[in-house]
Design a protein around this motif. Structure first.
Motif, PDB file in Angstrom:
ATOM      1  N   TYR A  45       0.837  -1.194   0.000  1.00 47.03           N
ATOM      2  CA  TYR A  45       0.000   0.000   0.000  1.00 47.03           C
ATOM      3  C   TYR A  45       0.876   1.251   0.000  1.00 47.03           C
ATOM      4  O   TYR A  45       1.863   1.307   0.740  1.00 47.03           O
ATOM      5  CB  TYR A  45      -0.878   0.021   1.262  1.00 47.03           C
ATOM      6  CG  TYR A  45      -1.813  -1.158   1.365  1.00 47.03           C
ATOM      7  CD1 TYR A  45      -2.846  -1.329   0.436  1.00 47.03           C
ATOM      8  CD2 TYR A  45      -1.678  -2.094   2.383  1.00 47.03           C
ATOM      9  CE1 TYR A  45      -3.710  -2.405   0.532  1.00 47.03           C
ATOM     10  CE2 TYR A  45      -2.547  -3.176   2.482  1.00 47.03           C
ATOM     11  CZ  TYR A  45      -3.559  -3.320   1.555  1.00 47.03           C
ATOM     12  OH  TYR A  45      -4.408  -4.375   1.645  1.00 47.03           O
ATOM     13  N   CYS A  66     -10.819  -5.004   5.126  1.00 50.30           N
ATOM     14  CA  CYS A  66      -9.371  -4.879   5.153  1.00 50.30           C
ATOM     15  C   CYS A  66      -8.958  -3.437   4.837  1.00 50.30           C
ATOM     16  O   CYS A  66      -9.798  -2.577   4.597  1.00 50.30           O
ATOM     17  CB  CYS A  66      -8.750  -5.848   4.158  1.00 50.30           C
ATOM     18  SG  CYS A  66      -9.210  -5.484   2.468  1.00 50.30           S
ATOM     19  N   SER A  84      -7.672  -1.995   2.274  1.00 53.16           N
ATOM     20  CA  SER A  84      -8.070  -1.457   0.982  1.00 53.16           C
ATOM     21  C   SER A  84      -9.542  -1.027   1.009  1.00 53.16           C
ATOM     22  O   SER A  84      -9.922  -0.008   0.439  1.00 53.16           O
ATOM     23  CB  SER A  84      -7.794  -2.555  -0.048  1.00 53.16           C
ATOM     24  OG  SER A  84      -8.553  -2.429  -1.161  1.00 53.16           O
ATOM     25  N   ILE A 119      -4.546  -7.120  -6.575  1.00 57.63           N
ATOM     26  CA  ILE A 119      -5.167  -8.278  -5.917  1.00 57.63           C
ATOM     27  C   ILE A 119      -6.257  -7.832  -4.933  1.00 57.63           C
ATOM     28  O   ILE A 119      -7.156  -8.578  -4.592  1.00 57.63           O
ATOM     29  CB  ILE A 119      -4.089  -9.152  -5.231  1.00 57.63           C
ATOM     30  CG1 ILE A 119      -4.687 -10.473  -4.759  1.00 57.63           C
ATOM     31  CG2 ILE A 119      -3.387  -8.425  -4.114  1.00 57.63           C
ATOM     32  CD1 ILE A 119      -3.674 -11.526  -4.406  1.00 57.63           C
ATOM     33  N   LYS A 120      -6.169  -6.554  -4.507  1.00 60.29           N
ATOM     34  CA  LYS A 120      -7.130  -6.050  -3.521  1.00 60.29           C
ATOM     35  C   LYS A 120      -8.286  -5.287  -4.178  1.00 60.29           C
ATOM     36  O   LYS A 120      -9.090  -4.666  -3.492  1.00 60.29           O
ATOM     37  CB  LYS A 120      -6.420  -5.108  -2.547  1.00 60.29           C
ATOM     38  CG  LYS A 120      -5.386  -5.805  -1.703  1.00 60.29           C
ATOM     39  CD  LYS A 120      -6.071  -6.663  -0.673  1.00 60.29           C
ATOM     40  CE  LYS A 120      -5.055  -7.239   0.278  1.00 60.29           C
ATOM     41  NZ  LYS A 120      -5.669  -7.924   1.373  1.00 60.29           N
ATOM     42  N   HIS A 131     -11.053  -6.144  -5.556  1.00 65.63           N
ATOM     43  CA  HIS A 131     -12.427  -6.522  -5.208  1.00 65.63           C
ATOM     44  C   HIS A 131     -12.860  -5.985  -3.837  1.00 65.63           C
ATOM     45  O   HIS A 131     -14.028  -5.729  -3.614  1.00 65.63           O
ATOM     46  CB  HIS A 131     -12.619  -8.028  -5.291  1.00 65.63           C
ATOM     47  CG  HIS A 131     -11.997  -8.757  -4.151  1.00 65.63           C
ATOM     48  ND1 HIS A 131     -10.677  -9.127  -4.150  1.00 65.63           N
ATOM     49  CD2 HIS A 131     -12.498  -9.149  -2.971  1.00 65.63           C
ATOM     50  CE1 HIS A 131     -10.404  -9.731  -3.027  1.00 65.63           C
ATOM     51  NE2 HIS A 131     -11.477  -9.764  -2.281  1.00 65.63           N
ATOM     52  N   CYS A 132     -11.900  -5.812  -2.909  1.00 72.04           N
ATOM     53  CA  CYS A 132     -12.248  -5.293  -1.571  1.00 72.04           C
ATOM     54  C   CYS A 132     -12.660  -3.832  -1.662  1.00 72.04           C
ATOM     55  O   CYS A 132     -13.476  -3.343  -0.884  1.00 72.04           O
ATOM     56  CB  CYS A 132     -11.081  -5.374  -0.596  1.00 72.04           C
ATOM     57  SG  CYS A 132     -10.099  -6.854  -0.706  1.00 72.04           S
ATOM     58  N   LYS A 148     -13.343 -18.501  -3.058  1.00 72.29           N
ATOM     59  CA  LYS A 148     -12.311 -17.987  -3.956  1.00 72.29           C
ATOM     60  C   LYS A 148     -11.869 -16.562  -3.617  1.00 72.29           C
ATOM     61  O   LYS A 148     -10.863 -16.106  -4.124  1.00 72.29           O
ATOM     62  CB  LYS A 148     -12.840 -17.974  -5.401  1.00 72.29           C
ATOM     63  CG  LYS A 148     -13.216 -19.338  -5.921  1.00 72.29           C
ATOM     64  CD  LYS A 148     -11.991 -20.130  -6.329  1.00 72.29           C
ATOM     65  CE  LYS A 148     -12.406 -21.436  -6.957  1.00 72.29           C
ATOM     66  NZ  LYS A 148     -11.344 -22.420  -6.972  1.00 72.29           N
TER      67      LYS A 148
END
Lengths: 211, 387
Positions: A5, A63, A65, A103-104, A106-107, A152
């Motif tokens: 981050y 999280c 993000s 990778i983050k 979707h959050c 997933k």
């Protein structure tokens, strides 16, 4: 230290802006669910004359993000009209934060979705939804994209969990490629039903499982 | 460097200086390969150092030195145990294995690889505390079963299995028993003269020893085929360059662990658990309340997410881990927490704290006090837990 981050994301994560609840909000929404991962709620106060967002607050069970995006999205939306605010995209939020780890993504999408849903909620409550669109498979699919597949860590459409969608006379039937006994089956089902049943022309949602 | 509060000793440990001290001469003075007794002096000395390390580690398990082979660590040991038995017995006896659902990845994924090669595997359930069901195990064993692999202590929640009873069930039915003791070796008593076990995975990295060295106990006469070709090292069961400094360091690391140290770790662990339970509401202890490794505390904090907790703690120099999907490289939530509780939420807010030799009571108290602050702050902005 090489954190995934950047400093701005960390700053928003450490000191998130506009957190909490608004009593008696003009519009509110929740995206995600504790059973499936991150969850975020958002509350709005809108000026009835100008349709400008006067106040906005969010809460996050998520999280870094998710928290940082909730913080930036509320900053971006505050002071804008609801029409301007509903066009804020994930890209804009991500750019305002100086970029988020891929990778983050979707959050953080949840935090953007919740703003649109809260505005939609406001519009529905205040009679601003003029044309009623007939629910199609595409609309159902789009809504199901907001349901996480906890197996997933991505949404249930992207992970090919949705096998079939039928819409017939106000009844939506969804077939999931998952055994009914799977530990997350019920959580995913409840989440999916909640997303679809609020559509104006839908009376019933049936979720079926494969063996 | 700023002060670090390291409570991730199940993942890796700080090397003990005394271990490095015995390893150094093997890099600079006696650096040769281990030769046979007919080789040059340097090689003979290296061989003696390797054999001595082997004997001491074997003795720590109550075994003979010919029953202990060195590997590169616990992943390799468990791969060799599962795949090596499958290779030796698959055609002769059968193609069925049993592993528990909460095994660490080397066992779990070796089993999955074997499934792709035509073996069938049963994944044994555990109860809410993480204990396997012995009756179910008994019922799953069939004539084609070649191996049961059930860990000694769990990597995430610390639950200790009754390997005495498990070994007995296996041996009564003529089935080999492998146990992954990565998190229990030298910490929890394990003696092969008392327990019916054929293969044991151990590693130095959890014991303030060097990384990249582990071992596999192979009971005399156990059917095991090698899976790595090379020279004839390790009784021709594991080809490859002998890691003599590592082996010597491993033996020293094992020797440095005392019963008092293990009691001390359990005191720190219990301090974490009781302090959290007393001072922070809405928490659950994951794993067995009593039957657990001395170093492990794993707690779920409701209404908050684990990566957010660990990131805040990191700003104070505190290192812990979480079973949250958001934290993992695969974005999958902990399979262990899923197996004991069945819900995603429990993994989402779970924090694992594992203590080691260099932790103090002051450190542990600071960590829990900070944790309390961080959880309170995150709960303030959470939509959950307010009604």
């Amino acid at each position: 230290m090489a954190s995934p981050y950047n400093d701005l994301v960390l700053e928003h994560f450490k000191n998130p802006r506009n957190t909490g609840r608004i009593e008696d909000p003009d519009g509110k929404a929740t995206e995600g669910s504790p059973a499936c991962g991150d969850m975020v709620s958002l509350y709005l106060k809108v000026d009835p004359e100008t349709r400008v967002i006067d106040d906005i607050k969010f809460e996050s069970y998520g999280c870094a993000s998710n928290i940082a995006t909730g913080s930036i999205i509320t900053e971006l939306a505050k002071g804008k009209t609801i029409d301007e605010a509903k066009n804020i995209t994930w890209q804009e939020a991500s750019e305002a934060l100086g970029g988020l780890p891929k990778i983050k993504a979707h959050c953080s999408v949840l935090a953007v979705e919740v703003l649109r849903s809260a505005i939609q909620n406001y519009e529905e409550k205040h009679g601003l939804v003029t044309e009623k669109v007939v629910t199609t498979e595409e609309i159902v699919r789009k809504r199901l994209k907001k349901v996480m597949n906890p197996i997933k860590g991505l949404d249930m459409v992207a992970t090919h969990l949705v096998k079939e969608i039928d819409i017939n006379d106000g009844v939506v039937r969804i077939v999931l490629d998952l055994p009914e006994t799977h530990q997350f089956a019920n959580a995913i089902k409840e989440d999916a039903v909640e997303k679809i049943e609020s559509l104006w022309d839908i009376d019933q949602v049936i979720v079926e499982f494969t063996d | 460097m700023e002060k670090v509060y390291y409570l991730d000793n199940a993942a890796a440990t700080r090397l003990d200086e005394q271990v490095l001290e015995v390893m150094t001469p093997l890099y600079f003075d006696r650096y040769s390969v281990a030769t046979s007794e007919f080789g040059y002096s340097l090689g003979v000395e290296a061989k003696e150092a390797l054999d001595d390390a082997r004997t001491r580690l074997a003795q720590a398990l109550g075994a003979n030195s010919q029953e202990f082979i060195f590997t590169s660590g616990s992943a390799e040991s468990s791969n060799l145990a599962l795949k090596g038995v499958a290779k030796a017995l698959g055609a002769k006896k059968g193609k069925h294995l049993i592993v528990s659902k909460i095994e660490d990845f080397p066992v779990l994924y070796s089993a999955r690889t074997l499934e792709k090669e035509g073996f069938s595997v049963d994944y044994l359930d555990v109860d809410g505390d993480g204990l396997v069901d012995l009756k179910k195990l008994q019922a799953l064993i069939r004539p084609e079963t070649i191996l049961v692999s059930i860990q000694h202590g769990n990597q995430e929640i610390g639950t200790l299995q009754d390997i005495n009873a498990i070994g007995k069930i296996c041996h009564d039915q003529g089935v080999l028993f492998h146990t992954d003791a990565t998190h229990t070796f030298m910490r929890v008593p394990l003696d092969v003269t008392a327990v019916a076990v054929d293969l044991i995975t151990v590693s130095a990295h959890t014991l303030h020893g060097p990384k990249g060295i582990g071992g596999l106990y192979v009971k005399k006469g156990t059917a095991l085929a090698k899976i790595m070709d090379g020279g004839f090292q390790e009784f021709d069961l594991r080809g490859g360059m002998d890691n003599i400094p590592g082996a010597v360091g491993f033996a020293k690391a094992a020797e440095l662990v005392t019963a008092d140290e293990n009691i001390g770790l359990a005191v720190l662990r219990d301090k974490i658990i009781t302090m959290v339970s007393d001072q922070i509401p809405d928490v659950i202890l994951n794993g067995h309340p009593r039957q657990r490794t001395p170093q492990n505390a794993n707690i779920t904090f409701h209404y908050v997410e684990g990566e957010s907790i660990t990131l805040h703690l990191d700003m104070y120099g505190i290192a812990v881990s979480t079973g949250s999907a958001c934290f993992s490289r695969s974005l999958e939530a902990s399979h262990v927490i899923a197996a004991i509780g069945g819900d995603h939420e429990r993994a989402h807010g779970s924090i694992r704290m594992t203590v080691g030799r260099f932790n103090t009571m002051e450190e542990v108290i600071f960590v829990v006090e900070t944790l309390k602050k961080v959880v309170e702050n995150l709960r303030k902005i959470s939509p959950l837990g307010k009604e």
